[in-house]
Design an enzyme around this catalytic site. Structure first.
Site, short mmCIF file in Angstrom:
data_model
loop_
_atom_site.label_atom_id
_atom_site.label_comp_id
_atom_site.label_asym_id
_atom_site.label_seq_id
_atom_site.Cartn_x
_atom_site.Cartn_y
_atom_site.Cartn_z
N THR A 9 0.84 -1.20 0.00
CA THR A 9 0.00 0.00 0.00
C THR A 9 0.88 1.25 0.00
OG1 THR A 9 -1.71 -1.17 1.22
CG2 THR A 9 -1.82 1.23 1.26
N TRP B 34 2.64 1.52 -3.35
CA TRP B 34 1.69 1.91 -4.41
C TRP B 34 1.56 3.44 -4.46
CZ3 TRP B 34 -2.86 4.72 -4.46
CH2 TRP B 34 -3.64 4.63 -5.61
N HIS B 35 1.63 4.06 -3.27
CA HIS B 35 1.45 5.50 -3.23
C HIS B 35 2.65 6.25 -3.80
CE1 HIS B 35 -2.01 4.76 -0.62
NE2 HIS B 35 -2.39 5.97 -0.96
N GLY B 36 3.80 5.65 -3.79
CA GLY B 36 4.95 6.35 -4.36
C GLY B 36 6.22 5.56 -4.23
N PHE C 36 0.25 9.45 -8.05
CA PHE C 36 0.30 8.04 -7.64
C PHE C 36 0.00 7.10 -8.78
CE2 PHE C 36 -1.06 10.32 -3.72
CZ PHE C 36 0.22 10.43 -3.26
#
Lengths: 467, 367
Positions: free
Chosen positions: A313, A316-318, A467
């Site tokens: 998670t 995934w955001h960066g 993102f």
């Protein structure tokens, strides 16, 4: 193209709406597809091909998986679909991160790729993945109409910042959907609310964040003001975008799932994540956590699964370490809550539980928003007065006063109180009749105010575009 | 469940607004400039395949649609009204109002910039002015009088002048802070009001060792109204305009202004520019890199080099009573490196650096 831009509101949307409403039913998806491709092309001309390739790959893999269902090649077709979906995401989003860390670790000097991240790739990749996996599982039928499938992947309302709409949710609406004045009006209301959240509140708080970052006289008060305003900003920014997506979808006859459910009223971090970015949380739950065994494979594997999901998670955001740490930060807290903390929290007053949740969420977003790990650590240390940061200063007090009303409005707006008040008023017959005029009048005022903010402002990309 | 009447009203209003503005924007002729913001507006971008595929066409189109939006100024006013009166924000884009006076925040103090300005002054002094009686003066901006006492952010002015003082040793300082008050500035503009500068001009002449006094000269007041200053457009709120007053007499009317760049002569005051984009251009034709005012009535042969920002344009005419010529240098537009090619410094007895605190705090614009 941004929803919160004059060219979207007063060029793209009216033209698309007009054509969409005029053409016969069988052409509506085709018009939506063309509009979506044009919408994407406006923002990322060079990367349109990547998105189209994702559509083609997802479509063909869906058919292949369906054909091989139960056969020898079923798994291979699924692996192939995952490879072709994840591959571009890994390449565009994570190559430079890998190279940087490789260089750091081995002292090499491999050059970074000079590429930008295609807008929305994290979102549409996950949509395609969910589709092919669902076809493999037999949860949905493979889509045989390419126009319908490509419309699903590229649908402009949710193309670039979610919510992550599962194919199963819109499967029936892709082939036949009802257009009603009730849906359209509800969609318009939702769209305007989202637009207002983004332009009036999130962008204004974004200005405060910029002022803080540029300030040379940071104080403990200023650090906290920044942390609070960013936490509220990112909520209004992202939930505003989701509102717009859901509203636009409804105008065109789609019913997208909710993505936020008043996360700041949560009493624990576990609850927070049930209410924040719901479509991402459920995606990881259904496609990573549960397939790994979830909580049914013993405590050790359960904790491992939580850490894997939250590592992913964060990543995934960066593609930065602070995002990974941000994910793991939640992994630690969620594990602690599941192991014993929730039981402890249940014994303390509700008010204290809210404070606990808000405090750790606020700190998490400081970690999230930093430009690199060093800045994150510096900002978090600053919140606690290290090293030798003064408590208050004229600048912090000035901006606290200047932004206090909007912070207050935003804080109240992030709770169900306004919704409850409106519902309560509407339950009164006289008021309900008045609402026929009042509600549209408020919406028009908001739309005009948003237009005023846009006309006076500059380019304000959504936070979640990166993102 | 939403009421059907409400649904219909919502749809009709929304459709009317988005289509109405689309058609309105399409039908309205494009404007060249924004009078309130004093800038040229974006034009419809030219189409080319290269611009289309690079994404430049759409980003230019976004700018164009923002700049050319119909009722743009009214929308900006609406936003300002909401920010000031409903959201109670203290400033809008850095602009704030106190008792009808519009001002722009100047914050924080940029010490590096102040040091850069001091070094610039030292450099020019050492290069050209060592044999000339040289002084410098700092003009406080309106924030000095308004910001702190009304709860707005204010730079530390004593720190700024202190930094200048510490880093400039060979140039004398003329303190203008005590000679000015907020009433000496326009309400809607950044600049000072020439009509109220006789005392300041006298102070400068005295400190320069010049026996002439502006207060001894007889001036005729000429009024130009309404004067909407540069802050008026930026504020996007309704405010009473100023009156632009310029002081003239036979000496000033017969004086000629030589523009070193164009090689042409003009007048000190050009009232016809009052209706242009910046009415303040009435004074010495607005921003010009290098001008020389020649005073044919001067009883002396004393020359002044005035190295200045835009504030210098309105005070220079009042100093002319003490000089046969004043050469005005605007380092925002001409590099100090090439001044020697244009100016024979042996022809001047006095030199004055005259800068506002805003310029010192943003001194990297000085070449």
């Amino acid at each position: 193209m941004l929803f919160s831009s004059i060219s979207f509101l007063y060029c793209f949307l009216p033209v698309v709406l007009l054509i969409y409403l005029v053409v016969p039913r069988r052409l509506k998806n085709f018009i939506l597809l063309l509009s979506s491709l044009f919408f994407y092309f406006c923002g990322e001309p060079g990367y349109l091909i990547v998105m189209v390739a994702a559509c083609i790959s997802g479509y063909l893999h869906g058919l292949w998986i369906d054909k091989e269902k139960g056969g020898r090649l079923a798994k291979i077709s699924l692996i192939s679909s995952v490879f072709f979906s994840i591959g571009p995401l890994l390449f565009f989003k994570y190559t430079n991160f890998a190279v940087r860390n490789f260089n750091l670790l081995l002292g090499t000097d491999i050059g970074l790729l000079n590429i930008a991240l295609p807008i929305g790739i994290s979102f549409y990749t996950f949509q395609v993945l969910s589709y092919t996996i669902d076809v493999y599982r037999g949860d949905v039928k493979a889509q045989r109409n390419f126009i319908d499938f490509a419309t699903y992947v590229s649908l402009f309302p949710q193309l670039i910042a979610g919510p992550i709409v599962r194919y199963a949710v819109v499967e029936s609406e892709l082939s036949s959907r009802i257009h009603s004045s009730a849906d359209m009006a509800a969609g318009i209301s939702r769209f305007i609310i989202g637009l207002s959240k983004k332009v009036i509140i999130a962008n204004t708080l974004g200005e405060l964040g910029d002022i803080f970052l540029k300030s040379g006289s940071k104080t403990v008060l200023f650090y906290w003001l920044y942390a609070l305003s960013f936490m509220i900003q990112i909520y209004y920014d992202f939930s505003g975008y989701s509102d717009m997506a859901i509203g636009l979808g409804r105008i065109f006859g789609f019913h997208f799932p909710e993505n936020f459910d008043y996360p700041f009223i949560s009493r624990s971090l576990t609850e927070f994540w049930r209410r924040w970015h719901i479509s991402l949380g459920t995606w990881f739950r259904d496609y990573v956590y549960i397939p790994m065994g979830g909580n049914r494979a013993g405590k050790a594997k359960w904790l491992r699964n939580i850490f894997v999901v939250w590592f992913l998670t964060g990543f995934w955001h960066g593609a930065e370490w602070n995002f990974i740490l941000w994910g793991l930060y939640f992994a630690v807290f969620l594990c602690l809550e599941k192991l014993f903390l929730l039981k402890v929290l249940e014994k303390i007053p509700v008010f204290a539980r809210h404070i606990y949740m808000l405090f750790f969420i606020m700190v998490s977003f400081v970690l999230f928003n930093g430009d690199g790990l060093a800045e994150c650590i510096s900002n978090i240390r600053g919140m606690f007065g290290f090293p030798g940061v003064p408590l208050v200063g004229a600048e912090a007090i000035y901006y606290l006063k200047s932004y206090s009303v909007i912070l207050l409005v935003a804080a109240v707006g992030a709770t169900p109180l306004p919704r409850m008040a409106v519902d309560r008023l509407k339950s009164l017959k006289k008021i309900n009749r008045l609402a026929n005029i009042l509600e549209p009048a408020v919406q028009v005022s908001l739309l005009l105010l948003v237009t005023a903010y846009l006309v006076d402002g500059s380019f304000n990309p959504f936070l979640y575009f990166r993102f | 469940m939403r009421n059907n009447t409400r649904n219909i009203i919502t749809i009709i209003l929304f459709i009317t607004i988005i289509f109405g503005f689309m058609i309105g924007n399409f039908a309205a002729p494009d404007k060249e400039v924004s009078a309130s913001e004093r800038r040229t507006l974006a034009k419809l971008p030219e189409f080319s395949m290269q611009k289309l595929f690079s994404g430049d066409f759409f980003s230019d189109f976004d700018k164009y649609s923002l700049d050319q939006f119909i009722f743009r100024d009214d929308f900006r006013g609406f936003k300002a009204f909401v920010k000031y009166n409903i959201l109670r924000q203290k400033d809008n884009n850095g602009i704030y109002m106190v008792n009808g006076i519009i001002n722009k925040l100047e914050y924080p103090l940029n010490e590096k910039s102040v040091l850069n300005a001091a070094n610039k002054l030292n450099d020019i002094y050492n290069r050209y002015l060592r044999d000339i009686n040289t002084k410098y003066a700092v003009i406080p901006d309106k924030n000095y009088f308004l910001a702190s006492e009304n709860g707005y952010l204010s730079i530390d002015y004593s720190r700024m002048t202190g930094l200048m003082d510490e880093n400039i040793s060979e140039i004398g300082y003329i303190d203008l802070f005590k000679s000015l008050s907020i009433d000496d500035y326009y309400r809607t503009d950044i600049h000072w009001d020439q009509d109220r500068l006789i005392g300041v001009a006298d102070k400068i002449l005295e400190e320069m060792g010049n026996a002439a006094r502006a207060s001894d000269a007889k001036f005729t007041r000429r009024e130009l109204y309404p004067f909407y200053g540069s802050y008026y457009g930026q504020a996007a709120v309704k405010a009473n305009p100023d009156t632009l007053v310029y002081l003239t007499n036979s000496t000033l009317e017969s004086a000629m202004v030589f523009d070193h760049y164009s090689g042409t002569y003009g007048k000190i005051y050009e009232p016809e520019r009052f209706t242009g984009i910046d009415p303040y251009d009435v004074f010495l034709s607005g921003p010009q890199p290098l001008l020389t005012i020649e005073n044919p009535d001067s009883p002396t042969n004393r020359g002044l080099i005035l190295i200045r920002d835009s504030f210098g344009s309105s005070i220079a005419p009042l100093l002319l009573c003490g000089y046969s010529k004043i050469t005005l240098v605007d380092l925002r537009m001409i590099s100090a490196e090439i001044l020697g090619s244009y100016i024979d410094f042996t022809e001047y007895q006095d030199a004055l650096f005259l800068y506002s605190t805003s310029t010192l705090n943003n001194s990297y614009m000085l070449k």
